[in-house]
Design a protein around this motif. Structure first.
Motif, short mmCIF file in Angstrom:
data_model
loop_
_atom_site.label_atom_id
_atom_site.label_comp_id
_atom_site.label_asym_id
_atom_site.label_seq_id
_atom_site.Cartn_x
_atom_site.Cartn_y
_atom_site.Cartn_z
N UNK A 52 0.84 -1.20 0.00
CA UNK A 52 0.00 0.00 0.00
C UNK A 52 0.87 1.25 0.00
N UNK A 53 1.93 1.23 0.79
CA UNK A 53 2.80 2.40 0.89
C UNK A 53 3.44 2.74 -0.45
N UNK A 54 4.05 1.76 -1.11
CA UNK A 54 4.76 2.05 -2.36
C UNK A 54 3.79 2.44 -3.47
N UNK A 55 2.62 1.83 -3.52
CA UNK A 55 1.63 2.18 -4.54
C UNK A 55 1.06 3.57 -4.30
N UNK A 56 0.80 3.90 -3.04
CA UNK A 56 0.28 5.23 -2.72
C UNK A 56 1.29 6.30 -3.09
N UNK A 57 2.56 6.03 -2.83
CA UNK A 57 3.61 6.99 -3.16
C UNK A 57 3.71 7.18 -4.67
N UNK A 58 3.63 6.08 -5.41
CA UNK A 58 3.70 6.16 -6.88
C UNK A 58 2.49 6.91 -7.44
N UNK A 59 1.32 6.63 -6.91
CA UNK A 59 0.10 7.31 -7.37
C UNK A 59 0.16 8.80 -7.06
N UNK A 60 0.65 9.14 -5.88
CA UNK A 60 0.79 10.55 -5.51
C UNK A 60 1.74 11.27 -6.45
N UNK A 61 2.80 10.58 -6.86
CA UNK A 61 3.75 11.18 -7.80
C UNK A 61 3.05 11.54 -9.11
N UNK A 62 2.18 10.63 -9.56
CA UNK A 62 1.43 10.90 -10.79
C UNK A 62 0.49 12.08 -10.64
N UNK A 63 -0.21 12.17 -9.49
CA UNK A 63 -1.12 13.28 -9.25
C UNK A 63 -0.36 14.60 -9.12
N UNK A 64 0.79 14.53 -8.45
CA UNK A 64 1.63 15.73 -8.28
C UNK A 64 2.07 16.26 -9.65
N UNK A 65 2.40 15.34 -10.55
CA UNK A 65 2.82 15.72 -11.89
C UNK A 65 1.72 16.49 -12.62
N UNK A 66 0.46 16.18 -12.28
CA UNK A 66 -0.68 16.82 -12.94
C UNK A 66 -1.14 18.10 -12.24
N UNK A 67 -0.50 18.44 -11.12
CA UNK A 67 -0.88 19.64 -10.39
C UNK A 67 -2.21 19.51 -9.67
N UNK A 68 -2.50 18.34 -9.15
CA UNK A 68 -3.76 18.10 -8.44
C UNK A 68 -3.82 18.93 -7.15
N UNK A 69 -4.98 19.56 -6.86
CA UNK A 69 -5.11 20.38 -5.64
C UNK A 69 -5.17 19.52 -4.38
N UNK A 70 -4.85 20.14 -3.25
CA UNK A 70 -4.85 19.46 -1.96
C UNK A 70 -5.91 20.05 -1.05
N UNK A 71 -6.64 19.24 -0.29
CA UNK A 71 -7.68 19.76 0.61
C UNK A 71 -7.08 20.53 1.78
N UNK A 72 -7.76 21.58 2.25
CA UNK A 72 -7.21 22.42 3.32
C UNK A 72 -7.18 21.77 4.69
#
Length: 262
Positions: free
Chosen positions: A195-215
């Motif tokens: 779960x940890x490695x997949x979540x990190x990889x997925x976050x990298x993909x979202x970060x690349x797209x400039x996905x917003x973060x909740x406050x």
């Protein structure tokens, strides 16, 4: 404020009702992290259900849930690792292809209806896992896992993880248990790191797209870390609490039905 109200429906409610809603969501996040971490899971499917109750948009849910996953799965893994339950030979075949596939899956945007239905199915699997349907009746000898099976399963689950915003452990652990590739504790340890490695990889993909973060993410992290510390310690070293597990399973089942049919 308008941006927040667009993504958080409860902010449009009167102050008292909104505060009650926040208290409910924090309580749900704590319970999810508590019980999911006890079986080596990050809790993504449960967090998605909890956040969906308040109408938080998918755009904000995916990165938030993956971040929560990182913290709780890391805590769970360390507890199970220290207790001597981690098997590298059981982990790496799944991880080889799951990591790049999770990254690619993060670039796939599902329609709202399809997203809810797929998430609902994942929640049902989570309910069955929490209720112990996939638990082995005994901790007898494990069967060797073929390398090709680990690679294929890892690739599929990694891609699904990236698309939905989960770590994939909620589906991986039943597979390991059904094929008797590992016992309960080993499965929990491997699932946590998966779960940890997949979540990190997925976050990298979202970060690349400039996905917003909740406050409210920092507050959510504090809550799930508290639940993760307690749950993973309890799961790796103590007995289960059947009544509370059943309550959580009931909440997730209702959420799954709502997502799929309503």
């Amino acid at each position: 404020m308008l941006y927040l109200q667009e993504h958080f429906r409860f902010l449009k409610l009167p102050l008292y009702t909104a505060m009650n809603s926040i208290a409910v969501i924090l309580g749900l996040l704590f319970l999810v992290s508590l019980f999911y971490s006890s079986v080596g899971h990050g809790g993504a499917s449960g967090y998605l259900a909890a956040l969906g109750i308040l109408g938080i948009s998918t755009e904000l849910m995916r990165p938030a849930v993956l971040v929560l996953n990182l913290f709780v799965s890391a805590i769970a893994f360390m507890q199970y690792y220290r207790a001597g339950h981690f098997r590298w030979s059981l982990f790496y075949p799944f991880a080889i292809l799951s990591i790049p596939m999770a990254y690619l899956g993060a670039f796939v945007k599902l329609g709202p209806v399809v997203y809810k239905q797929v998430l609902g199915i994942c929640l049902i699997i989570a309910v069955l896992r929490i209720l112990g349907l996939f638990n082995r009746k005994s901790d007898g000898p494990s069967s060797p896992m073929p390398l090709y099976a680990g690679l294929l399963i890892g690739a599929v689950l990694g891609f699904l993880s990236g698309m939905i915003g989960i770590g994939g452990g909620i589906i991986l652990s039943p597979i390991i248990l059904l094929f008797r590739w590992g016992n309960m504790k080993e499965t929990a340890a491997v699932s946590a790191l998966f779960i940890f490695v997949n979540s990190l990889a997925s976050l990298s993909g979202l970060w690349k797209q400039g996905t917003p973060w909740p406050p409210h993410l920092a507050l959510w992290i504090v809550v799930v870390v508290a639940g993760g510390l307690l749950g993973s310690w309890w799961g790796s070293r103590r007995a289960e609490n059947t009544v509370l597990r059943n309550v959580l399973a009931g909440v997730l089942l209702l959420a799954a039905v709502k997502l799929i049919f309503i």
